[in-house]
Design an enzyme around this catalytic site. Structure first.
Site, PDB file in Angstrom:
ATOM      1  N   SER A  79      -9.561   1.575   2.956  1.00  0.00           N
ATOM      2  CA  SER A  79      -8.661   2.283   2.065  1.00  0.00           C
ATOM      3  C   SER A  79      -7.627   1.386   1.381  1.00  0.00           C
ATOM      4  O   SER A  79      -6.983   1.826   0.425  1.00  0.00           O
ATOM      5  CB  SER A  79      -7.915   3.371   2.837  1.00  0.00           C
ATOM      6  OG  SER A  79      -7.121   2.807   3.874  1.00  0.00           O
TER       7      SER A  79
ATOM      8  N   LYS B 107       0.864  -1.193   0.000  1.00  0.00           N
ATOM      9  CA  LYS B 107       0.000   0.000   0.000  1.00  0.00           C
ATOM     10  C   LYS B 107       0.894   1.234   0.000  1.00  0.00           C
ATOM     11  O   LYS B 107       1.847   1.305   0.800  1.00  0.00           O
ATOM     12  CB  LYS B 107      -0.889  -0.046   1.247  1.00  0.00           C
ATOM     13  CG  LYS B 107      -1.949   1.026   1.344  1.00  0.00           C
ATOM     14  CD  LYS B 107      -2.794   0.799   2.606  1.00  0.00           C
ATOM     15  CE  LYS B 107      -3.928   1.777   2.762  1.00  0.00           C
ATOM     16  NZ  LYS B 107      -4.733   1.514   3.976  1.00  0.00           N
TER      17      LYS B 107
ATOM     18  N   SER C  90      -9.784  -0.824   7.260  1.00  0.00           N
ATOM     19  CA  SER C  90      -9.223  -0.570   5.928  1.00  0.00           C
ATOM     20  C   SER C  90      -8.510  -1.760   5.312  1.00  0.00           C
ATOM     21  O   SER C  90      -8.176  -1.716   4.124  1.00  0.00           O
ATOM     22  CB  SER C  90      -8.268   0.620   5.972  1.00  0.00           C
ATOM     23  OG  SER C  90      -8.995   1.814   5.969  1.00  0.00           O
TER      24      SER C  90
END
Lengths: 106, 528
Positions: free
Chosen positions: B171, B95, B195
């Site tokens: 996310s 990420k 997330s």
């Protein structure tokens, strides 16, 4: 819906947040803030007696699960130039910024 | 089946048996990325084409040269009979909220678009030290601020591999999408309110939020420091356990990392669930959400097919010897989102104040009279609407005149949420649970643009996951079939502090119980 965050309050927040907004942005953001505040207000209805302390982090910091304080030892970074290289404006190892506003105190 | 479709542990076995090489694994991975991912997210990405709408768009940056160099090194180590590490040759994505030396580390924000990290996050360093190959940085909601991945400044934003008209969740949407599409078997994500678990559920993969402190946050660009947890995304529970084994542990550079040793997860993961006590709570089978028109809070039952998936999982676990405990009270679950609206905003307002156009990141090119104007102009140009919204709320609820009413009150409500969990896991208490079994999300993946812009409704996508972040306890989301639209459903297990091993055991038992289920044979849309 009543608005807790008025235009004046909002403008003050924008200043604190070091932002400048277009009118469209300001309109959207203030509307969303007031919607969120309505949800947040649900917290006010929760009975909280004196035995409910604040909790800054979920897992308690107990000896077995917490890092012990360590000695503060200076460890030079191997490549400080790679850090300075990230700055938008550097001159001879110094970070350059626009004039810093000054206020003369009485 | 291609190499890139195998699990991480299958790849390590093939590699050690010399049936493949790290370079071959990497080539298979890059080929898959080339066929399904489409163009990478970029600033000012332009209009979407019809082809764009069929692709995954998980990545912002590919680091294929770095991965190739590492793969060649792994192959050389194996040829010399050296141990290249437990995840040798396994590709993984990161990420783009983690700093990695020499790579763009953007947080999916315009303000960090030109930032090249001068150091590497501990979790990434541990993965590479274990032999895993970092193939790239994946997209996310800007600064992790969202639950759909649409708020990224780098467009096109990721799409759900099971139905590319749907969001992948957020996310960690790029992480979950890249794993689901077979681009990588593992991804490193972060979980602040769900997330990792929410996009894992939306994309039909496994996502783990470890206990707070289990994994170092060093090198993670902070959102809400008391809630952020790095963790694995994988296609199997065993792979997730193997990855957590590698990234967990104390770190001198993160004072909140816990010295609690991680047990050997893989040595107990096949032990089954006989005798384990698993709870079902009515508080996780109902949802509270604001009416989109009036804002009035409504309470209603979860969609029947999501509740059914959880209850069927409970039946399967019971058949394997677990004791299912019904009607476990978790009464403060519903306050998770209101408290999160306060706590996370205060923390992010503080954390995001460092982005000012001085030391790194974007500085406005517009003429500015002085430093203050430069700060404001740079931050206005650099931040998208979602970070601005969070900063402003954080400023409001932590202001001196409101702090008692909002921030301190939210922190006390956090205590109530924590007490819910302590009570049900207490070995001397009434429930004595090893885990709670719940749905992961109130819905399956929603359509792109269906909710984006409504910041309140979007936040409620996390209402079944956020309580674990407030309490600090671990959680895992596991795929559990599909809804009538063919979208993945996730079920969640929540455990006591540092008891990830129990969650892995239960999750693995569920995988065994469903391994012959028809739904396990279905492939994502982008692979059909």
């Amino acid at each position: 819906m009543s608005e807790s965050i008025t235009v004046d309050v909002f403008d003050h927040l924008v200043g604190l947040a070091a932002l400048e907004l277009t009118p469209d942005q300001a309109d959207y953001l203030r509307t969303q803030l007031n919607h969120q505040l309505k949800v947040i207000d649900e917290l006010k209805a929760i009975p909280l007696d004196e035995n409910v302390p604040i909790n800054l982090h979920g897992v308690p910091y107990e000896k077995a699960t917490s890092s012990l304080p360590r000695e503060d030892i200076h460890k030079p970074f191997a490549d400080p130039k790679s850090i300075l290289a990230q700055s938008p404006q550097v001159d001879d190892g110094y970070i350059i910024v626009p004039d810093i506003p000054h206020t003369t105190l009485k | 089946m291609e190499l890139c479709d195998l699990s991480a542990l299958e790849l390590t076995q093939l590699l050690r048996q010399k049936k493949t090489s790290a370079v071959e694994i990497l080539e298979s991975t890059l080929e898959r990325i080339g066929s399904v991912d489409g163009r990478s997210g970029a600033l000012d990405g332009g209009a979407l084409t019809d082809e764009d709408k069929q692709k995954v768009h998980a990545f912002i940056t590919l680091t294929d040269d770095r991965a190739l160099e590492h793969a060649q090194q792994i192959d050389k180590q194996l040829a010399n009979s050296e141990d290249p590490g437990p995840l040798a040759g396994v590709p993984f994505s990161v990420k783009d909220i983690f700093c990695v030396t020499g790579t763009p580390s953007t947080a999916a924000s315009r303000i960090l678009a030109n930032f090249k990290a001068p150091y590497t996050a501990t979790a990434v360093a541990r993965m590479e030290a274990a032999g895993a190959l970092m193939v790239g940085k994946v997209n996310l909601d800007e600064f992790t601020h969202g639950s759909s991945n649409e708020s990224s400044a780098f467009q096109p934003s990721p799409r759900n591999p099971w139905d590319t008209s749907r969001v992948p969740g957020g996310s960690s949407g790029g992480s979950a999408a890249s794993v689901a599409a077979g681009e990588v078997p593992l991804s490193l994500g972060t979980d602040t309110a769900g997330s990792i678990r929410q996009p894992a559920a939306f994309c039909g993969v496994v996502g783990v939020k470890p206990t707070y402190g289990r994994v170092s946050r060093y090198g993670l660009i902070a959102f809400a420091s008391s809630l952020d947890c790095p963790g694995p995304v994988a296609r199997t529970v065993t792979d997730a356990a193997a990855m957590l084994q590698v990234i967990s542990g104390a770190d001198d550079r993160d004072a909140t990392s816990a010295p609690t040793p991680a047990p050997d997860y893989l040595s107990t993961i096949e032990n089954g669930v006989k005798g384990m006590r698993i709870g079902l709570s009515p508080d996780y089978f109902r949802i509270t959400y604001p009416d989109p028109q009036t804002g009035e809070l409504l309470i209603q039952a979860l969609p029947a097919e999501i509740e059914r998936s959880v209850r069927q999982a409970a039946e399967k676990l019971a058949a394997m010897g677990a004791e299912i405990v019904e009607d476990v009270p978790m009464p403060n679950t519903r306050f998770g989102i209101p408290a999160y609206f306060v706590i996370s905003r205060v923390e992010t307002a503080s954390n995001l104040h460092r982005f000012d156009g001085v030391k790194y990141g974007l500085r406005t090119k517009a003429p500015t009279a002085d430093l203050t104007q430069m700060y404001r102009q740079s931050r206005n140009e650099g931040f998208g609407l979602q970070p601005k919204l969070r900063i402003l709320m954080g400023m409001y609820v932590s202001a001196a005149q409101y702090s008692e009413e909002y921030y301190k009150r939210a922190l006390r409500v956090r205590t109530l949420i924590r007490r819910d969990f302590e009570s049900v896991y207490d070995p001397a208490g009434k429930y004595r649970l090893d885990a709670l079994l719940t749905p992961t999300t109130p819905t399956t993946a929603f359509a792109m643009e269906a909710i984006y812009g409504n910041s309140v409704l979007m936040q409620y996508a996390d209402q079944l996951t956020v309580s674990a972040n407030h309490a600090g306890v671990p959680g895992i989301s596991i795929p559990a079939g599909f809804d009538k639209s063919g979208l993945p459903i996730g079920i969640q297990l929540l455990g006591a502090d540092f008891c990830e091993d129990k969650l892995f055991r239960i999750g693995r038992a569920y995988e065994h119980a469903t391994e012959s289920a028809e739904w396990r044979q279905v492939k994502p849309q982008v692979l059909r």
